[in-house]
Scaffold this motif. Sequence first.
Motif, PDB file in Angstrom:
ATOM      1  N   UNK A 109       0.820  -1.204   0.000  1.00 50.86           N
ATOM      2  CA  UNK A 109       0.000   0.000   0.000  1.00 50.86           C
ATOM      3  C   UNK A 109       0.860   1.263   0.000  1.00 50.86           C
ATOM      4  N   UNK A 110       2.113   1.166   0.451  1.00 49.18           N
ATOM      5  CA  UNK A 110       2.961   2.365   0.476  1.00 49.18           C
ATOM      6  C   UNK A 110       3.236   2.878  -0.933  1.00 49.18           C
ATOM      7  N   UNK A 111       3.316   1.968  -1.903  1.00 57.30           N
ATOM      8  CA  UNK A 111       3.526   2.420  -3.280  1.00 57.30           C
ATOM      9  C   UNK A 111       2.244   3.004  -3.857  1.00 57.30           C
ATOM     10  N   UNK A 112       1.096   2.562  -3.379  1.00 54.04           N
ATOM     11  CA  UNK A 112      -0.161   3.159  -3.816  1.00 54.04           C
ATOM     12  C   UNK A 112      -0.260   4.612  -3.346  1.00 54.04           C
ATOM     13  N   UNK A 113       0.420   4.926  -2.236  1.00 52.49           N
ATOM     14  CA  UNK A 113       0.419   6.293  -1.714  1.00 52.49           C
ATOM     15  C   UNK A 113       1.469   7.166  -2.378  1.00 52.49           C
ATOM     16  N   UNK A 114       2.317   6.572  -3.232  1.00 56.97           N
ATOM     17  CA  UNK A 114       3.300   7.342  -3.974  1.00 56.97           C
ATOM     18  C   UNK A 114       4.745   7.055  -3.640  1.00 56.97           C
ATOM     19  N   UNK A 115       5.016   6.199  -2.654  1.00 58.99           N
ATOM     20  CA  UNK A 115       6.398   5.877  -2.289  1.00 58.99           C
ATOM     21  C   UNK A 115       7.040   4.999  -3.358  1.00 58.99           C
ATOM     22  N   UNK A 116       8.358   5.122  -3.515  1.00 56.54           N
ATOM     23  CA  UNK A 116       9.116   4.334  -4.479  1.00 56.54           C
ATOM     24  C   UNK A 116      10.090   3.424  -3.735  1.00 56.54           C
ATOM     25  N   UNK A 117      10.047   2.144  -4.064  1.00 55.59           N
ATOM     26  CA  UNK A 117      10.850   1.148  -3.352  1.00 55.59           C
ATOM     27  C   UNK A 117      12.269   1.089  -3.883  1.00 55.59           C
ATOM     28  N   UNK A 118      13.186   0.697  -2.995  1.00 53.58           N
ATOM     29  CA  UNK A 118      14.591   0.526  -3.370  1.00 53.58           C
ATOM     30  C   UNK A 118      15.148  -0.688  -2.636  1.00 53.58           C
ATOM     31  N   UNK A 119      16.435  -0.942  -2.809  1.00 54.89           N
ATOM     32  CA  UNK A 119      17.056  -2.140  -2.239  1.00 54.89           C
ATOM     33  C   UNK A 119      17.039  -2.149  -0.718  1.00 54.89           C
ATOM     34  N   UNK A 120      16.921  -0.980  -0.087  1.00 57.57           N
ATOM     35  CA  UNK A 120      16.904  -0.924   1.379  1.00 57.57           C
ATOM     36  C   UNK A 120      15.490  -0.785   1.940  1.00 57.57           C
ATOM     37  N   UNK A 121      14.484  -1.136   1.146  1.00 60.71           N
ATOM     38  CA  UNK A 121      13.089  -0.974   1.569  1.00 60.71           C
ATOM     39  C   UNK A 121      12.525  -2.176   2.309  1.00 60.71           C
ATOM     40  N   UNK A 122      13.283  -3.264   2.448  1.00 61.70           N
ATOM     41  CA  UNK A 122      12.762  -4.470   3.091  1.00 61.70           C
ATOM     42  C   UNK A 122      13.586  -4.807   4.326  1.00 61.70           C
ATOM     43  N   UNK A 123      12.909  -4.952   5.468  1.00 60.16           N
ATOM     44  CA  UNK A 123      13.537  -5.399   6.707  1.00 60.16           C
ATOM     45  C   UNK A 123      12.664  -6.484   7.323  1.00 60.16           C
ATOM     46  N   UNK A 124      13.249  -7.618   7.671  1.00 57.12           N
ATOM     47  CA  UNK A 124      12.510  -8.722   8.278  1.00 57.12           C
ATOM     48  C   UNK A 124      13.205  -9.165   9.562  1.00 57.12           C
ATOM     49  N   UNK A 125      12.420  -9.622  10.521  1.00 60.00           N
ATOM     50  CA  UNK A 125      12.944 -10.139  11.779  1.00 60.00           C
ATOM     51  C   UNK A 125      12.252 -11.461  12.069  1.00 60.00           C
ATOM     52  N   UNK A 126      13.044 -12.502  12.293  1.00 55.49           N
ATOM     53  CA  UNK A 126      12.494 -13.809  12.632  1.00 55.49           C
ATOM     54  C   UNK A 126      12.357 -13.924  14.142  1.00 55.49           C
TER      55      UNK A 126
END
Length: 210
Positions: A89-106
Motif C-alpha cells: 500500500x505504500x507504493x499506492x500512496x506514492x512511495x518508491x521502493x529501493x534495495x533498502x526498503x525491506x527489513x525482516x525479523x524472525x
Amino acid sequence: MVVTAVLAAVVTIAALVVVRELRPENSSVPGVEAAIPAGAPTSNALECGDGPCAVVATQTVGGDSVALMADAAGGNGRLRAGAVVLQTTVTELGAKLSADSLTCVQASTSACIVDAPLNGGRIAQLFIDRADGWRSVDKPYFSAAGAVALGNVSGSDAPEITVVDSSPVVARVYALDGSVVGCTKKYSYASQLRGWPNIRLQASDLRACS
C-alpha cells in the motif's frame, strides 16, 4: 442380415446416448482447465503495473523466502512471502521502493516492514507471519524524521516497530498489534537517538509516552 444390422444400429444409438449423458455441460472446456480452481494464477510471472515485476530485495524468514518486487520505477510493489503475494500500500500512496526498503525479523511471530521515502519523511507497511500465512497490516506508519525501524526493543518474543517523530524528536515503539509499548525522552536532535540513523533502542530507553 437385416436383423443383425438393426441390432447394431440400436447398440450404437444407445452408446451415443450414454456418452452424451456423461459429458460435462460445457464440453468446450478441457478437463485439465476445469480442474484449476477459480482465481488461481495462470502464470508464474507476476505483473507490477503494466509490466513484469522486478525483484528489489530479498530476505529469508524461517522457511519462507521473502521477495520485495516493483516495476522499473520502484512503484506498484508486491511482497511475495512463501506462496503468498501481497500488494504494498505504500507504493499506492506514492512511495518508491529501493534495495533498502525491506527489513525482516524472525521471532516467535516473525514480521517484515516495507518502507520508503515519502513527503520528506518515511512511510512503512507492516507484514506479519501468522499461523495461517503472511498478512498485511493496512494502517501504515509514518515518520516525519525519516526513520522507521523493525527490531526487538522491549525484550518480548516478537519484534516491534520504532517510529521517530520530529517535533519534538521522540521515538515511539509499537507492538505488532499497534499498541504503544513506550517512548523515548524528547531530544533536541535525532542524532541523539541510540544508533542513529540505524536506530537500536533498548528497553532502558523507554518510558511512558506523554
